[in-house]
Design a protein around this motif. Sequence first.
Motif, PDB file in Angstrom:
ATOM      1  N   ALA A 103       0.829  -1.204   0.000  1.00 18.14           N
ATOM      2  CA  ALA A 103       0.000   0.000   0.000  1.00 18.14           C
ATOM      3  C   ALA A 103       0.865   1.257   0.000  1.00 18.14           C
ATOM      4  CB  ALA A 103      -0.934  -0.010   1.203  1.00 18.14           C
ATOM      5  N   GLN A 104       1.915   1.279   0.833  1.00 17.40           N
ATOM      6  CA  GLN A 104       2.790   2.443   0.887  1.00 17.40           C
ATOM      7  C   GLN A 104       3.572   2.611  -0.410  1.00 17.40           C
ATOM      8  OE1 GLN A 104       2.694   4.585   3.631  1.00 17.40           O
ATOM      9  NE2 GLN A 104       3.687   5.886   2.096  1.00 17.40           N
ATOM     10  N   MET A 105       3.985   1.501  -1.000  1.00 18.45           N
ATOM     11  CA  MET A 105       4.711   1.540  -2.270  1.00 18.45           C
ATOM     12  C   MET A 105       3.855   2.179  -3.354  1.00 18.45           C
ATOM     13  SD  MET A 105       6.127  -1.759  -4.363  1.00 18.45           S
ATOM     14  CE  MET A 105       6.787  -1.642  -6.028  1.00 18.45           C
ATOM     15  N   ILE A 106       2.581   1.819  -3.408  1.00 22.51           N
ATOM     16  CA  ILE A 106       1.666   2.372  -4.403  1.00 22.51           C
ATOM     17  C   ILE A 106       1.489   3.874  -4.192  1.00 22.51           C
ATOM     18  CG2 ILE A 106      -0.732   2.385  -5.226  1.00 22.51           C
ATOM     19  CD1 ILE A 106      -0.838  -0.613  -4.517  1.00 22.51           C
ATOM     20  N   VAL A 107       1.232   4.272  -2.956  1.00 26.28           N
ATOM     21  CA  VAL A 107       1.016   5.686  -2.644  1.00 26.28           C
ATOM     22  C   VAL A 107       2.258   6.509  -2.963  1.00 26.28           C
ATOM     23  CG1 VAL A 107       0.601   7.326  -0.774  1.00 26.28           C
ATOM     24  CG2 VAL A 107      -0.750   5.225  -0.913  1.00 26.28           C
ATOM     25  N   ASP A 108       3.426   6.005  -2.594  1.00 27.17           N
ATOM     26  CA  ASP A 108       4.673   6.741  -2.840  1.00 27.17           C
ATOM     27  C   ASP A 108       4.938   6.907  -4.332  1.00 27.17           C
ATOM     28  OD1 ASP A 108       5.044   6.911  -0.135  1.00 27.17           O
ATOM     29  OD2 ASP A 108       6.562   5.313  -0.029  1.00 27.17           O
ATOM     30  N   GLU A 109       4.732   5.844  -5.091  1.00 29.37           N
ATOM     31  CA  GLU A 109       5.003   5.919  -6.530  1.00 29.37           C
ATOM     32  C   GLU A 109       3.981   6.805  -7.230  1.00 29.37           C
ATOM     33  OE1 GLU A 109       7.287   5.269  -9.909  1.00 29.37           O
ATOM     34  OE2 GLU A 109       7.678   4.975  -7.760  1.00 29.37           O
ATOM     35  N   ALA A 110       2.725   6.748  -6.793  1.00 31.73           N
ATOM     36  CA  ALA A 110       1.705   7.633  -7.360  1.00 31.73           C
ATOM     37  C   ALA A 110       2.091   9.092  -7.144  1.00 31.73           C
ATOM     38  CB  ALA A 110       0.352   7.333  -6.729  1.00 31.73           C
ATOM     39  N   SER A 111       2.615   9.397  -5.964  1.00 27.59           N
ATOM     40  CA  SER A 111       3.035  10.759  -5.669  1.00 27.59           C
ATOM     41  C   SER A 111       4.155  11.210  -6.607  1.00 27.59           C
ATOM     42  CB  SER A 111       3.501  10.852  -4.213  1.00 27.59           C
ATOM     43  OG  SER A 111       3.993  12.145  -3.909  1.00 27.59           O
ATOM     44  N   LYS A 112       5.120  10.329  -6.856  1.00 28.10           N
ATOM     45  CA  LYS A 112       6.221  10.658  -7.769  1.00 28.10           C
ATOM     46  C   LYS A 112       5.701  10.938  -9.176  1.00 28.10           C
ATOM     47  CE  LYS A 112       9.754   7.959  -5.333  1.00 28.10           C
ATOM     48  NZ  LYS A 112      10.678   6.786  -5.438  1.00 28.10           N
TER      49      LYS A 112
ATOM     50  N   ILE B 178      -1.837  -1.725 -12.338  1.00 30.49           N
ATOM     51  CA  ILE B 178      -1.605  -3.169 -12.280  1.00 30.49           C
ATOM     52  C   ILE B 178      -0.575  -3.396 -11.185  1.00 30.49           C
ATOM     53  CG2 ILE B 178      -0.808  -5.208 -13.532  1.00 30.49           C
ATOM     54  CD1 ILE B 178      -1.512  -3.708 -16.138  1.00 30.49           C
ATOM     55  N   CYS B 179      -0.903  -4.241 -10.209  1.00 30.95           N
ATOM     56  CA  CYS B 179      -0.004  -4.416  -9.064  1.00 30.95           C
ATOM     57  C   CYS B 179       0.072  -5.878  -8.655  1.00 30.95           C
ATOM     58  CB  CYS B 179      -0.485  -3.572  -7.886  1.00 30.95           C
ATOM     59  SG  CYS B 179       0.543  -3.734  -6.401  1.00 30.95           S
ATOM     60  N   SER B 180       1.283  -6.328  -8.383  1.00 34.32           N
ATOM     61  CA  SER B 180       1.489  -7.699  -7.922  1.00 34.32           C
ATOM     62  C   SER B 180       2.324  -7.693  -6.653  1.00 34.32           C
ATOM     63  CB  SER B 180       2.207  -8.517  -9.000  1.00 34.32           C
ATOM     64  OG  SER B 180       3.494  -7.973  -9.241  1.00 34.32           O
ATOM     65  N   PHE B 181       2.239  -8.785  -5.901  1.00 35.45           N
ATOM     66  CA  PHE B 181       3.053  -8.934  -4.701  1.00 35.45           C
ATOM     67  C   PHE B 181       3.082 -10.408  -4.318  1.00 35.45           C
ATOM     68  CE2 PHE B 181      -1.135  -7.069  -3.997  1.00 35.45           C
ATOM     69  CZ  PHE B 181      -1.802  -8.027  -3.248  1.00 35.45           C
ATOM     70  N   GLY B 182       4.216 -10.845  -3.764  1.00 29.08           N
ATOM     71  CA  GLY B 182       4.298 -12.259  -3.403  1.00 29.08           C
ATOM     72  C   GLY B 182       5.642 -12.625  -2.826  1.00 29.08           C
ATOM     73  N   ALA B 183       6.019 -13.891  -3.041  1.00 30.74           N
ATOM     74  CA  ALA B 183       7.225 -14.445  -2.431  1.00 30.74           C
ATOM     75  C   ALA B 183       8.439 -13.622  -2.806  1.00 30.74           C
ATOM     76  CB  ALA B 183       7.403 -15.894  -2.839  1.00 30.74           C
ATOM     77  N   GLY B 184       9.348 -13.602  -1.894  1.00 27.77           N
ATOM     78  CA  GLY B 184      10.566 -12.817  -2.086  1.00 27.77           C
ATOM     79  C   GLY B 184      11.001 -12.130  -0.807  1.00 27.77           C
ATOM     80  N   TYR B 185      10.186 -11.188  -0.276  1.00 31.13           N
ATOM     81  CA  TYR B 185       8.989 -10.613  -0.875  1.00 31.13           C
ATOM     82  C   TYR B 185       9.337  -9.852  -2.155  1.00 31.13           C
ATOM     83  CZ  TYR B 185       6.713 -11.388   3.689  1.00 31.13           C
ATOM     84  OH  TYR B 185       6.207 -11.936   4.832  1.00 31.13           O
ATOM     85  N   SER B 186       8.360  -9.812  -3.060  1.00 27.00           N
ATOM     86  CA  SER B 186       8.504  -9.027  -4.266  1.00 27.00           C
ATOM     87  C   SER B 186       7.208  -8.277  -4.525  1.00 27.00           C
ATOM     88  CB  SER B 186       8.823  -9.942  -5.460  1.00 27.00           C
ATOM     89  OG  SER B 186       7.774 -10.881  -5.653  1.00 27.00           O
ATOM     90  N   ALA B 187       7.329  -7.099  -5.112  1.00 23.65           N
ATOM     91  CA  ALA B 187       6.145  -6.313  -5.445  1.00 23.65           C
ATOM     92  C   ALA B 187       6.445  -5.475  -6.679  1.00 23.65           C
ATOM     93  CB  ALA B 187       5.735  -5.411  -4.284  1.00 23.65           C
ATOM     94  N   GLY B 188       5.443  -5.314  -7.541  1.00 21.08           N
ATOM     95  CA  GLY B 188       5.615  -4.524  -8.751  1.00 21.08           C
ATOM     96  C   GLY B 188       4.378  -3.703  -9.044  1.00 21.08           C
ATOM     97  N   THR B 189       4.569  -2.463  -9.470  1.00 19.64           N
ATOM     98  CA  THR B 189       3.453  -1.608  -9.857  1.00 19.64           C
ATOM     99  C   THR B 189       3.650  -1.122 -11.288  1.00 19.64           C
ATOM    100  OG1 THR B 189       4.529   0.414  -9.022  1.00 19.64           O
ATOM    101  CG2 THR B 189       3.105  -0.794  -7.490  1.00 19.64           C
ATOM    102  N   VAL B 190       2.551  -1.093 -12.040  1.00 19.88           N
ATOM    103  CA  VAL B 190       2.545  -0.564 -13.401  1.00 19.88           C
ATOM    104  C   VAL B 190       1.368   0.398 -13.504  1.00 19.88           C
ATOM    105  CG1 VAL B 190       2.466  -1.098 -15.867  1.00 19.88           C
ATOM    106  CG2 VAL B 190       3.518  -2.731 -14.283  1.00 19.88           C
ATOM    107  N   PHE B 191       1.651   1.700 -13.512  1.00 18.37           N
ATOM    108  CA  PHE B 191       0.601   2.704 -13.646  1.00 18.37           C
ATOM    109  C   PHE B 191       0.337   2.938 -15.136  1.00 18.37           C
ATOM    110  CE2 PHE B 191       2.132   3.463  -9.397  1.00 18.37           C
ATOM    111  CZ  PHE B 191       1.010   3.882  -8.694  1.00 18.37           C
ATOM    112  N   VAL B 192      -0.923   2.901 -15.522  1.00 20.61           N
ATOM    113  CA  VAL B 192      -1.271   3.031 -16.943  1.00 20.61           C
ATOM    114  C   VAL B 192      -2.403   4.043 -17.131  1.00 20.61           C
ATOM    115  CG1 VAL B 192      -0.565   0.680 -17.541  1.00 20.61           C
ATOM    116  CG2 VAL B 192      -2.910   1.099 -16.769  1.00 20.61           C
TER     117      VAL B 192
END
Length: 379
Positions: free
Chosen positions: A280-289, A361-375
Amino acid sequence: MQDLQPTHRPVISATGLFTPAESITNEELVASFNSFVERHNQRHAEAIEAGEVEALHPSSVEFIEKASGIKARHVMSKEPILDPEIMAPRWDERPDDQLSIMAEIGVIAARQALERAGRKPEDVDAVLCAASNMQRAYPAMAIEIQEALGIEGFGFDMNVACSSATFGIQTAADYVRAGNAKSVLVVSPEITSGHLNWRDRDSHFIFGDVATAVLVEDEAIAPKEHWEILGTKLKTVFSNNIRNNFGFLNRAHPESAGAADKLFVQEGRKVFKEVVPMVAQMIVDEASKLQIDPANIRRLWLHQANAGMNRLIAQRVLGHEADEDESPTVLDTYGNTSSAGSIIAFHQHSDDLEPGDTGLICSFGAGYSAGTVFVRKVA
């Protein structure tokens, strides 16, 4: 005068989806699991009575739906999974001169994406096979898919567990931005039924099989209707809370005694507690950028792992509890399809958006790993 370098803007031109014909409902799954539990407890009755073996406990439809939100899942091999004496997918091993099963379903999804974009295989420069579980170490599935489609150029496999597809999209976008490719296929064949312990009450209901494809291209050659990639962000933090230890360096068969860690294992409560705030924080931070107000994101296509996680992440991002229109669910009928989940949601729930609408588009899982793609939709 300084030469100006051409600007290459990556976009998503189209997506493709392969769905297995067979599906297992929670009712079918519970009947099979409970039959296994009953047989196990009967076979080990004396040892259980003596305290040498722990009795297994039955599952229920109510437990599964409350824990996950899943009601059914598609699989490539239904009958053996439901057989209490097998409880694992089975298919004949194919000779080397035949297309592998992962490549086969990946090709189907890729062809659909190409058709939807009006593109021919010879127009594509690269294939990335981004998935959680690779059928073999080498040759790469991506190269096999590339060969089956008749694509020149290059291909390689990549694995970042449930975030593989979003990591693949950023990688493809980077190739486009750098001018190293104009058209890249990101293919995610996810046969997750093969790594699932169907005899574990806490996880036997989680995964399903599927294949997706995403065509990432230079805006200059994209079809009129496409999705501009506004920005991407990747993050990894090491954790043992989701793990699978099976590989070519160990010899234990996943079904042999003491080999439970050679299949999918997780500490679900820890994952929930740690991943939700991180994502959630990753999404908010990247949206701000990107100068995007999170509250104005038209739609969230989140990783389809757990309904509760998605509900809480969406709420923290949007500032209110999201409805089905704002954060669509495919988890109920597909189960967790690892990296393909968010792509299925995007594939099935994006056509109705208007030009100018922004999505994630957002994913998250083992690793942990997370990825966001704003379109942003362009037409």
